[in-house]
Enzyme design. Structure first.
Site, PDB file in Angstrom:
ATOM      1  N   ASP A  44       0.825  -1.222   0.000  1.00 40.14           N
ATOM      2  CA  ASP A  44       0.000   0.000   0.000  1.00 40.14           C
ATOM      3  C   ASP A  44       0.855   1.265   0.000  1.00 40.14           C
ATOM      4  O   ASP A  44       0.721   2.133   0.877  1.00 40.14           O
ATOM      5  CB  ASP A  44      -0.930   0.029   1.216  1.00 40.14           C
ATOM      6  CG  ASP A  44      -1.740  -1.243   1.381  1.00 40.14           C
ATOM      7  OD1 ASP A  44      -2.249  -1.754   0.371  1.00 40.14           O
ATOM      8  OD2 ASP A  44      -1.864  -1.726   2.521  1.00 40.14           O
ATOM      9  N   GLU A 211     -11.732  -1.820  -2.537  1.00 39.12           N
ATOM     10  CA  GLU A 211     -11.113  -1.015  -1.483  1.00 39.12           C
ATOM     11  C   GLU A 211     -10.065  -0.084  -2.077  1.00 39.12           C
ATOM     12  O   GLU A 211      -9.907   0.006  -3.296  1.00 39.12           O
ATOM     13  CB  GLU A 211     -10.480  -1.923  -0.423  1.00 39.12           C
ATOM     14  CG  GLU A 211      -9.457  -2.898  -0.953  1.00 39.12           C
ATOM     15  CD  GLU A 211      -9.063  -3.963   0.075  1.00 39.12           C
ATOM     16  OE1 GLU A 211      -9.674  -4.012   1.159  1.00 39.12           O
ATOM     17  OE2 GLU A 211      -8.148  -4.747  -0.215  1.00 39.12           O
TER      18      GLU A 211
END
Length: 323
Positions: A44, A211
């Protein structure tokens, strides 16, 4: 400038028709990540370039893992953003996830999530720094939360500042998908006069797996990037990056085929190809040679270790194409 950067700059100078002829059109032939070396194990990632030309990269893990580079190719690891984890984290988890770094008003801001895998007892936090360097961050506490009774998940935040000066924070994972709230620029927290929680993307049937939103505005459209399907499974990961666009920041967003992102829509930007497995957890940044998509993927040649991926984006078709 590195050799890779020079090559990318040369590509950008090509006419759009020539460039598009070079871009693979099938999922089996997406471009490989640009060459990076050194400390490139990440999850991420979010990245920004300072006025001095230094790249600051933060990612999931610990007190928010940090890496830096001077040429966008060779990366070295440093200390976590927080030398001591804020005490409020313990209510939700022991480490932070999915940071989002930006620069506004002479200060670096970093939104981030604190949660545990598969739970929506989660919180979004905010920190600020004048340098953006590890150890310099002041934590401003909790910005937004979700509980096990919520139909959304307060993780994976992304700050977007519109041309009219309005601030927006998108976030979300699974449950009822991607959400957005309006932010007060003075505090970095939700604007008291607008407590609406907008819905941007959802998978109402089948898997709920969407997401990691990220929003940019290009050529009059708002583009919502998101990660679909399963992360964190090593070589079994099915993560992929999709995008939709809208004429309003709050949507509705539609993909290239006209399918609403609130109804499982999304046009693929990156998918598994070869040893590049499950690309996702993406952010987008503008650099001197164009827009970059910065993401992680699971390396099929290294037992599924999550690694840094960076590609340029071409917008000449009205849709982002990685190359």
């Amino acid at each position: 400038m590195s050799r890779t950067s020079r090559t990318r700059t040369a590509l950008l100078a090509l006419p759009a028709a020539v460039l598009l002829a070079l871009v693979p059109s099938t999922a089996s032939a997406y471009p490989n990540p640009g060459a990076v070396t050194g400390d490139v194990v990440v999850h991420d990632p979010t990245m920004i370039r300072t006025s001095a030309g230094r790249y600051l990269l933060y990612s999931t893990g610990g007190g928010l893992a940090y890496k830096t580079s001077t040429d966008r190719t060779a990366f070295t690891a440093g200390s976590d953003a927080f030398s001591a984890k804020p005490s409020w984290w313990s209510t939700y988890a022991t480490e932070a996830w999915a940071p989002d770094i930006s620069y506004h008003g002479g200060k670096y801001l970093m939104y981030y999530a604190v949660s545990t895998f598969g739970s929506n007892k989660s919180a979004i936090g905010l920190a600020g720094s004048t340098t953006g360097l590890p150890g310099s961050w002041t934590d401003y506490g909790v910005i937004y939360t979700s509980t096990t009774a919520s139909d959304y998940n307060a993780i994976d935040p992304n700050l977007f500042v519109d041309d009219d000066g309005k601030w927006w924070l998108s976030f979300g994972s699974w449950w009822t998908g991607i959400k957005m709230i309006r932010i007060d620029p003075a505090t970095g927290k939700q604007l008291p006069s607008d407590t609406t929680r907008y819905s941007l993307a959802q998978r109402p049937t089948g898997t709920k797996a969407v997401e990691a939103p990220y929003i940019v505005k290009r050529n009059g459209y708002y583009y919502l990037f998101a990660s679909y399907d399963l992360c964190c499974q090593g070589t079994s990961s099915t993560y992929k990056v999709k995008v939709g666009r809208a004429t309003s920041v709050t949507g509705p967003y539609y993909d290239k085929s006209g399918v609403a992102m609130l109804n499982n829509g999304g046009t693929a930007v990156l998918e598994t190809h070869g040893s590049v497995i499950g690309p996702g957890g993406q952010s987008v940044m503008n650099d001197s040679d164009g827009d970059l998509i910065v993401y992680h993927y699971y390396d099929g040649n290294d037992s599924g270790t999550p690694k840094l991926g960076i590609n340029l984006l071409n917008w000449s078709t009205g849709w982002p194409v990685a190359y």
